[in-house]
Design an enzyme around this catalytic site. Sequence first.
Site, PDB file in Angstrom:
ATOM      1  N   ALA A   1       5.769  -5.910  -8.367  1.00  0.00           N
ATOM      2  CA  ALA A   1       4.428  -6.154  -9.205  1.00  0.00           C
ATOM      3  C   ALA A   1       4.776  -5.729 -10.709  1.00  0.00           C
ATOM      4  O   ALA A   1       4.292  -6.354 -11.670  1.00  0.00           O
ATOM      5  CB  ALA A   1       3.338  -6.038  -8.740  1.00  0.00           C
TER       6      ALA A   1
ATOM      7  N   ASN B   1      -7.271  -1.065  -8.221  1.00  0.00           N
ATOM      8  CA  ASN B   1      -6.555  -0.391  -7.274  1.00  0.00           C
ATOM      9  C   ASN B   1      -7.089   1.234  -7.061  1.00  0.00           C
ATOM     10  O   ASN B   1      -7.193   1.661  -5.899  1.00  0.00           O
ATOM     11  CB  ASN B   1      -5.048   0.063  -7.744  1.00  0.00           C
ATOM     12  CG  ASN B   1      -5.175   0.152  -9.205  1.00  0.00           C
ATOM     13  OD1 ASN B   1      -5.455  -0.239 -10.136  1.00  0.00           O
ATOM     14  ND2 ASN B   1      -4.497   1.369  -9.567  1.00  0.00           N
TER      15      ASN B   1
ATOM     16  N   SER C   1       2.866  -8.021  -4.600  1.00  0.00           N
ATOM     17  CA  SER C   1       3.864  -7.227  -4.336  1.00  0.00           C
ATOM     18  C   SER C   1       3.552  -7.017  -2.857  1.00  0.00           C
ATOM     19  O   SER C   1       2.392  -6.561  -2.073  1.00  0.00           O
ATOM     20  CB  SER C   1       3.270  -5.679  -5.053  1.00  0.00           C
ATOM     21  OG  SER C   1       4.654  -4.859  -4.703  1.00  0.00           O
TER      22      SER C   1
ATOM     23  N   THR D   1      21.088 -11.967  -7.192  1.00  0.00           N
ATOM     24  CA  THR D   1      21.133 -12.311  -5.982  1.00  0.00           C
ATOM     25  C   THR D   1      20.061 -12.247  -5.162  1.00  0.00           C
ATOM     26  O   THR D   1      19.105 -11.163  -5.299  1.00  0.00           O
ATOM     27  CB  THR D   1      22.386 -11.644  -5.290  1.00  0.00           C
ATOM     28  OG1 THR D   1      23.341 -11.794  -6.057  1.00  0.00           O
ATOM     29  CG2 THR D   1      22.590 -12.267  -3.814  1.00  0.00           C
TER      30      THR D   1
ATOM     31  N   CYS E   1      -0.589  12.388 -11.130  1.00  0.00           N
ATOM     32  CA  CYS E   1      -0.090  13.456 -10.632  1.00  0.00           C
ATOM     33  C   CYS E   1       1.390  14.015 -11.080  1.00  0.00           C
ATOM     34  O   CYS E   1       2.003  14.561 -10.254  1.00  0.00           O
ATOM     35  CB  CYS E   1      -0.122  13.526  -9.118  1.00  0.00           C
ATOM     36  SG  CYS E   1      -1.696  13.931  -8.628  1.00  0.00           S
TER      37      CYS E   1
END
Length: 396
Positions: A71, A153, A201, A239, A326
């Site tokens: 994503a 999120n 995703s 590909t 983090c």
Amino acid sequence: MRVYLDNNATTIVDPAVEEKMIPFFCQMYGNPNSLHQFGSETHPALKRAMDQLYSGINAKDNDDVIVTSCATESNNWVLKGIYFDKIKTGEKDHIITSSVEHPSITAACKFLETQGVRVTYLPVNSEGVVEIESLKEAIDDKTALVSIMWANNETGMIFPIKEMARIAHEKGALFHSDAVQAIGKIAVDVQDTGVDFLSFSAHKFHGPKGVGGLYIKDSIPLTSLLHGGEHMGGRRSGTLNVPGIVAMGEAMELAVKYLEYEYKEVTRLRNKLEDALLEIEDVFVVGKREHRVPNTILASIKGVEGEAMLWDLNRYGIAASTGSACASEELESNPVMEAIGADADLSHTALRLSLSRFTTEKEIDYAIIHIKEAVKRLRAISSTYSYAPKNHKSGL
Ligand SMILES: Cc1ncc(COP(=O)(O)O)c(C=O)c1O
């Protein structure tokens, strides 16, 4: 016992998905573009996977769904594609996004600012959601794109995508939504909402890492990021990742199939965990439950530094998150907490717990016990937290 409560970071691959993708590593490993049977034998599975992706988000035949590597790529593609197509050409000069997007949006917007693009980062309210009014105020005739996430999120809060897409269109702007945290948790329907672009995703909905997608309504032209062998109808060269595409298609079909389970059972387990957290003194949870996707809790546990909590829970096999990057040695504060105006104490004591359809009741019970114990332990050694003496008869 190992308990995984970090499903907004990534999810376990569903064994049914794994089973579908395995044959495409060592048996049917041909390049789909090759003219021999090694290539052509991959075609039925690819066709099925693309159908599953179209149907999972309710795309039409004349829309494009392009498989990307993640994503982050999809988000970058939309923003930079719009820059080339609408802004560098002098037609427009403005992009609107929110202040709580994933870094794959905000960092790309910061980059575009260095190229002269005017970017507005809309503020959020105390629940962490963009108010419609602020979009109405920010948008103008020079706005090329509005990019607002479907669900956040960190908090799990759901954004009013349909209305925002309508406002964007009224002003002649295109609308993109990062739906990474929505797919597999709530219904995502591109026709109903009218979005022009949508990112997703696979690894967030029980597919493998390294494969994502970008939906493009009515096959709107969008300058390619990856030029090369003209794969994916010339939209994105490289590909084809056959195992990844097959797996993402299957994961998408299962995500839709299990939506009812998410609404009922994942919500029930999440609420059980959240109720237990709220029994602890001085715990604050961001956003009303009914405004969130079923699996997410972003809590602040006063006096308990987020990182300390993670270390403590990790000793008992429980995986959670503070929601911050983090990446540095310093204790990070949660960026979404900051955006909603939470004070430093709340931002530094953020704990994100995210479930999935694989989370069991036994795991939640185990997590509740250990979270409560960890809070006691960490508050006992905290220099900032002291249990205020309760005086229930304060009127006396
Ligand atoms: C809302 C959101 N957008 C984009 C991404 C990036 O996804 P990917 O890992 O596929 O690049 C994430 C990953 O955490 C996310 O939560």
